[in-house]
Design a protein around this motif. Sequence first.
Motif, PDB file in Angstrom:
ATOM      1  N   ALA B  63      51.148  13.735  46.041  1.00 35.39           N
ATOM      2  CA  ALA B  63      51.996  13.677  44.847  1.00 35.39           C
ATOM      3  C   ALA B  63      52.378  12.239  44.524  1.00 35.39           C
ATOM      4  CB  ALA B  63      53.256  14.510  45.068  1.00 35.39           C
ATOM      5  N   TYR B  64      52.454  11.928  43.240  1.00 36.07           N
ATOM      6  CA  TYR B  64      52.774  10.569  42.777  1.00 36.07           C
ATOM      7  C   TYR B  64      53.720  10.657  41.586  1.00 36.07           C
ATOM      8  CZ  TYR B  64      48.528   9.662  45.432  1.00 36.07           C
ATOM      9  OH  TYR B  64      47.576   9.623  46.423  1.00 36.07           O
ATOM     10  N   GLN B  65      54.472   9.578  41.427  1.00 39.76           N
ATOM     11  CA  GLN B  65      55.387   9.474  40.289  1.00 39.76           C
ATOM     12  C   GLN B  65      54.822   8.583  39.202  1.00 39.76           C
ATOM     13  OE1 GLN B  65      59.172   8.303  42.080  1.00 39.76           O
ATOM     14  NE2 GLN B  65      60.191   9.568  40.513  1.00 39.76           N
ATOM     15  N   SER B  66      53.803   7.794  39.571  1.00 41.32           N
ATOM     16  CA  SER B  66      53.251   6.825  38.622  1.00 41.32           C
ATOM     17  C   SER B  66      51.766   6.669  38.900  1.00 41.32           C
ATOM     18  CB  SER B  66      53.979   5.490  38.795  1.00 41.32           C
ATOM     19  OG  SER B  66      53.145   4.424  38.396  1.00 41.32           O
ATOM     20  N   THR B  67      50.971   6.501  37.856  1.00 36.25           N
ATOM     21  CA  THR B  67      49.530   6.323  38.062  1.00 36.25           C
ATOM     22  C   THR B  67      49.216   4.989  38.748  1.00 36.25           C
ATOM     23  OG1 THR B  67      49.364   5.518  35.779  1.00 36.25           O
ATOM     24  CG2 THR B  67      48.746   7.815  36.186  1.00 36.25           C
ATOM     25  N   ALA B  68      50.149   4.026  38.645  1.00 30.69           N
ATOM     26  CA  ALA B  68      49.928   2.732  39.308  1.00 30.69           C
ATOM     27  C   ALA B  68      49.851   2.886  40.828  1.00 30.69           C
ATOM     28  CB  ALA B  68      51.052   1.758  38.936  1.00 30.69           C
ATOM     29  N   GLN B  69      50.490   3.930  41.347  1.00 31.87           N
ATOM     30  CA  GLN B  69      50.480   4.169  42.800  1.00 31.87           C
ATOM     31  C   GLN B  69      49.298   5.018  43.246  1.00 31.87           C
ATOM     32  OE1 GLN B  69      54.187   6.123  42.614  1.00 31.87           O
ATOM     33  NE2 GLN B  69      55.408   4.226  42.563  1.00 31.87           N
ATOM     34  N   MET B  70      48.535   5.530  42.305  1.00 31.04           N
ATOM     35  CA  MET B  70      47.447   6.455  42.653  1.00 31.04           C
ATOM     36  C   MET B  70      46.155   5.680  42.900  1.00 31.04           C
ATOM     37  SD  MET B  70      48.347   9.434  39.823  1.00 31.04           S
ATOM     38  CE  MET B  70      47.263  10.753  40.375  1.00 31.04           C
ATOM     39  N   PRO B  71      45.243   6.232  43.708  1.00 26.56           N
ATOM     40  CA  PRO B  71      43.946   5.586  43.893  1.00 26.56           C
ATOM     41  C   PRO B  71      43.069   5.763  42.659  1.00 26.56           C
ATOM     42  CG  PRO B  71      43.964   7.691  45.006  1.00 26.56           C
ATOM     43  CD  PRO B  71      45.348   7.492  44.479  1.00 26.56           C
ATOM     44  N   LYS B  72      42.081   4.921  42.535  1.00 24.97           N
ATOM     45  CA  LYS B  72      41.051   5.154  41.528  1.00 24.97           C
ATOM     46  C   LYS B  72      40.257   6.389  41.955  1.00 24.97           C
ATOM     47  CE  LYS B  72      40.606   0.251  40.316  1.00 24.97           C
ATOM     48  NZ  LYS B  72      41.492   0.316  39.140  1.00 24.97           N
ATOM     49  N   VAL B  73      39.850   7.187  40.969  1.00 24.94           N
ATOM     50  CA  VAL B  73      39.223   8.474  41.285  1.00 24.94           C
ATOM     51  C   VAL B  73      37.895   8.644  40.532  1.00 24.94           C
ATOM     52  CG1 VAL B  73      41.397   9.670  41.826  1.00 24.94           C
ATOM     53  CG2 VAL B  73      40.549   9.611  39.447  1.00 24.94           C
ATOM     54  N   ASP B  74      37.159   9.669  40.946  1.00 24.90           N
ATOM     55  CA  ASP B  74      35.903   9.986  40.259  1.00 24.90           C
ATOM     56  C   ASP B  74      36.131  10.772  38.967  1.00 24.90           C
ATOM     57  OD1 ASP B  74      34.279   8.867  42.344  1.00 24.90           O
ATOM     58  OD2 ASP B  74      34.771  10.645  43.551  1.00 24.90           O
ATOM     59  N   VAL B  75      37.150  11.644  39.022  1.00 24.60           N
ATOM     60  CA  VAL B  75      37.413  12.509  37.856  1.00 24.60           C
ATOM     61  C   VAL B  75      38.914  12.541  37.557  1.00 24.60           C
ATOM     62  CG1 VAL B  75      37.206  14.835  36.870  1.00 24.60           C
ATOM     63  CG2 VAL B  75      35.465  14.000  38.479  1.00 24.60           C
ATOM     64  N   VAL B  76      39.261  12.267  36.316  1.00 21.77           N
ATOM     65  CA  VAL B  76      40.648  12.412  35.867  1.00 21.77           C
ATOM     66  C   VAL B  76      40.729  13.659  34.983  1.00 21.77           C
ATOM     67  CG1 VAL B  76      42.547  11.403  34.528  1.00 21.77           C
ATOM     68  CG2 VAL B  76      41.016   9.913  35.863  1.00 21.77           C
ATOM     69  N   LEU B  77      41.569  14.602  35.381  1.00 24.50           N
ATOM     70  CA  LEU B  77      41.825  15.784  34.540  1.00 24.50           C
ATOM     71  C   LEU B  77      43.158  15.589  33.833  1.00 24.50           C
ATOM     72  CD1 LEU B  77      40.889  18.641  37.063  1.00 24.50           C
ATOM     73  CD2 LEU B  77      39.457  17.679  35.234  1.00 24.50           C
ATOM     74  N   VAL B  78      43.133  15.552  32.510  1.00 24.87           N
ATOM     75  CA  VAL B  78      44.355  15.334  31.738  1.00 24.87           C
ATOM     76  C   VAL B  78      44.848  16.677  31.215  1.00 24.87           C
ATOM     77  CG1 VAL B  78      45.367  14.243  29.706  1.00 24.87           C
ATOM     78  CG2 VAL B  78      43.660  13.011  31.082  1.00 24.87           C
ATOM     79  N   ALA B  79      46.049  17.057  31.636  1.00 26.95           N
ATOM     80  CA  ALA B  79      46.614  18.343  31.207  1.00 26.95           C
ATOM     81  C   ALA B  79      47.998  18.150  30.588  1.00 26.95           C
ATOM     82  CB  ALA B  79      46.676  19.306  32.384  1.00 26.95           C
ATOM     83  N   LEU B  80      48.193  16.990  29.974  1.00 33.72           N
ATOM     84  CA  LEU B  80      49.417  16.759  29.207  1.00 33.72           C
ATOM     85  C   LEU B  80      49.305  17.464  27.852  1.00 33.72           C
ATOM     86  CD1 LEU B  80      49.617  12.885  29.658  1.00 33.72           C
ATOM     87  CD2 LEU B  80      51.101  14.573  30.782  1.00 33.72           C
ATOM     88  N   LYS B  81      50.439  17.762  27.239  1.00 31.08           N
ATOM     89  CA  LYS B  81      50.432  18.148  25.826  1.00 31.08           C
ATOM     90  C   LYS B  81      49.938  16.950  25.007  1.00 31.08           C
ATOM     91  CE  LYS B  81      52.647  22.230  25.378  1.00 31.08           C
ATOM     92  NZ  LYS B  81      52.394  23.301  24.415  1.00 31.08           N
ATOM     93  N   THR B  82      49.244  17.216  23.915  1.00 27.73           N
ATOM     94  CA  THR B  82      48.730  16.117  23.086  1.00 27.73           C
ATOM     95  C   THR B  82      49.854  15.309  22.431  1.00 27.73           C
ATOM     96  OG1 THR B  82      48.530  17.617  21.184  1.00 27.73           O
ATOM     97  CG2 THR B  82      46.548  17.256  22.517  1.00 27.73           C
ATOM     98  N   THR B  83      51.060  15.861  22.409  1.00 26.26           N
ATOM     99  CA  THR B  83      52.187  15.095  21.857  1.00 26.26           C
ATOM    100  C   THR B  83      52.500  13.854  22.691  1.00 26.26           C
ATOM    101  OG1 THR B  83      53.619  16.643  23.028  1.00 26.26           O
ATOM    102  CG2 THR B  83      53.313  17.016  20.675  1.00 26.26           C
ATOM    103  N   GLN B  84      51.909  13.766  23.909  1.00 20.64           N
ATOM    104  CA  GLN B  84      52.069  12.580  24.775  1.00 20.64           C
ATOM    105  C   GLN B  84      50.900  11.613  24.644  1.00 20.64           C
ATOM    106  OE1 GLN B  84      54.876  12.175  26.698  1.00 20.64           O
ATOM    107  NE2 GLN B  84      55.493  13.970  25.510  1.00 20.64           N
ATOM    108  N   ASN B  85      49.924  11.895  23.802  1.00 24.54           N
ATOM    109  CA  ASN B  85      48.675  11.127  23.840  1.00 24.54           C
ATOM    110  C   ASN B  85      48.797   9.666  23.423  1.00 24.54           C
ATOM    111  OD1 ASN B  85      47.445  13.397  24.803  1.00 24.54           O
ATOM    112  ND2 ASN B  85      45.724  13.319  23.372  1.00 24.54           N
ATOM    113  N   GLN B  86      49.887   9.304  22.765  1.00 26.30           N
ATOM    114  CA  GLN B  86      50.045   7.880  22.439  1.00 26.30           C
ATOM    115  C   GLN B  86      50.194   7.039  23.717  1.00 26.30           C
ATOM    116  OE1 GLN B  86      52.180  10.282  21.859  1.00 26.30           O
ATOM    117  NE2 GLN B  86      54.316   9.619  21.752  1.00 26.30           N
ATOM    118  N   HIS B  87      50.550   7.671  24.825  1.00 25.44           N
ATOM    119  CA  HIS B  87      50.689   6.955  26.097  1.00 25.44           C
ATOM    120  C   HIS B  87      49.475   7.117  26.999  1.00 25.44           C
ATOM    121  CE1 HIS B  87      54.805   6.839  24.778  1.00 25.44           C
ATOM    122  NE2 HIS B  87      54.950   8.146  24.920  1.00 25.44           N
ATOM    123  N   LEU B  88      48.497   7.889  26.569  1.00 30.33           N
ATOM    124  CA  LEU B  88      47.451   8.328  27.498  1.00 30.33           C
ATOM    125  C   LEU B  88      46.587   7.181  28.018  1.00 30.33           C
ATOM    126  CD1 LEU B  88      46.276  10.770  28.871  1.00 30.33           C
ATOM    127  CD2 LEU B  88      44.841  11.176  26.873  1.00 30.33           C
TER     128      LEU B  88
END
Lengths: 309, 309
Positions: B63-88
């Motif tokens: 579990a992470y609170q920020s993507t800056a703390q996460m490792p680089k990955v092979d696959v990113v699955l985005v399951a945010l509402k599109t109302t957040q996409n300006q930050h995506l």
Amino acid sequence: MESKTYAVIGTGAIGGYYGARLHHGGNSVHFLFHSDYDHVCQQGLTVDSHYGDFSIAADQLQAYQSTAQMPKVDVVLVALKTTQNQHLASLIQPLLKPDTLVVLLQNGIGAEQELAQQLELPYVGGGLCFICSNKLGPGHIHHLDYGRITLGMHGETGLPALSQLAEDFRQSGIEVDVEDNIFAARWKKLLWNAPFNGLSAVLDTDTAQMMQCPEIVELARDIMLEVKAAARSSDTELEIDLIETMLTNTAKMKPYLTSMLLDKRNGRELELQYMYKNALDIAAEQNIKMPKTEALYQQLCFINKAIVS
Amino acid sequence: MESKTYAVIGTGAIGGYYGARLHHGGNSVHFLFHSDYDHVCQQGLTVDSHYGDFSIAADQLQAYQSTAQMPKVDVVLVALKTTQNQHLASLIQPLLKPDTLVVLLQNGIGAEQELAQQLELPYVGGGLCFICSNKLGPGHIHHLDYGRITLGMHGETGLPALSQLAEDFRQSGIEVDVEDNIFAARWKKLLWNAPFNGLSAVLDTDTAQMMQCPEIVELARDIMLEVKAAARSSDTELEIDLIETMLTNTAKMKPYLTSMLLDKRNGRELELQYMYKNALDIAAEQNIKMPKTEALYQQLCFINKAIVS
């Protein structure tokens, strides 16, 4: 000139107000009541008016429960909601002399033509009432503001009788305009009613809230342009400036709850046939498309179904 | 083949369900949490599933609170509402290797293209999730039924990586279809979403109530025909039978509360940009009119304004 006799069909917020004014102007006015009949026989008819309260005492009030009991009259003023119009022809038949003038103080488009055809009436006119008025209880009307009426004939004849009615209204303290043609006046009023009545009911909101949303102003304008095109297809040319003027005035108005929103909130059937369906049908006959007006009408049918079922 | 690493961005009803399935399928899955972070560090992630409950214990959960703390990955699955996409774009940037596959499990049209352009990503795909699932509380997901995903790539390349993802999903117990092109699949889903999501929110009602009103069925069909024309203008030909099939199936469905109705009732911003505005813009560029869809969008803007203000 001999004094005219009047019948008011539908003694509610509109019919009660104008009928009581005519009575106090010295005219003989016969009022049809429905559920309020027993009450007004005891208590009379009371109007709390913006211009000063007035009333008709029970012993002065010519009240009836059925048109069969009423005398034939010179002028029939119809102030029922158009949702009752399927009963209108049989309702007023007992009141008619060969030259009786029937005037529909109703919303929307097409009712005069329909009634003239059903009863082969020579003299049918219409009136647009610019009034804030509502019924507080049995025989008790609250007139909040305004009251001007625009009158016009449906057909080519009958203008002298309509002018006499206008004069009786004026002598009773009511401002009146007489236009050549009620049809053009009705299209003009529909230009505002079509967007704002329906949208306020669907969105359950007032005019001020709607005018603060740019997308709703755009939608209202689009619907007005469709109504303008429909009016043109039936030989009524509305001035193009009218749309922007109406929008500007609506934005300046105090927050206003439209009649259709109030009907919805109070569980009363919506006036869809004369406010929407007839205009859509007129346009369709001339191959004029009104897609945004039609979408609104389709949504209103859903809302109305929940009310009437 | 070497096991892929995954990041789930937006661990809610959708991301939490599919991510937890992938974890139990033996994959290394890193989850981004927002307000639930502290809770899941203590309690882990729990899924009450139609197919049997399962969970990830706190000490097994990446579990992470920020993507800056996460490792680089092979696959990113985005399951945010599109109302957040300006930050995506800025949100997922830290997770990207040169060949990372990003898959948007979101509603509507246009998000893959936008993201691919913003980040110059070679491999962007999309997924349509046919699932009934919601979040009961922090780290607690209720999977009510279904779960099939339709996957497709945004561009010409990346299909091998997408096929590997599909295989990992299948081995984790998730049904998957892979289509040539996510764009066509998204138009097809929009054919249903455009009428039923918006109308259910405006009329505050479920699919069964709508399908019992002939005028609303007609309006839904009209909107579907507009969406079909818009899809065609962007080179996606939807079968004409699809409209009647969808209407028939919707009438047979159990009463269904759409995601947009639930968003409205729960005071969450509506997904208007990707569900409506992008489709309207695509059509307008090709001079295709969508008046009834646009009228619905304009009304939804009013409803959304009350939510976000």
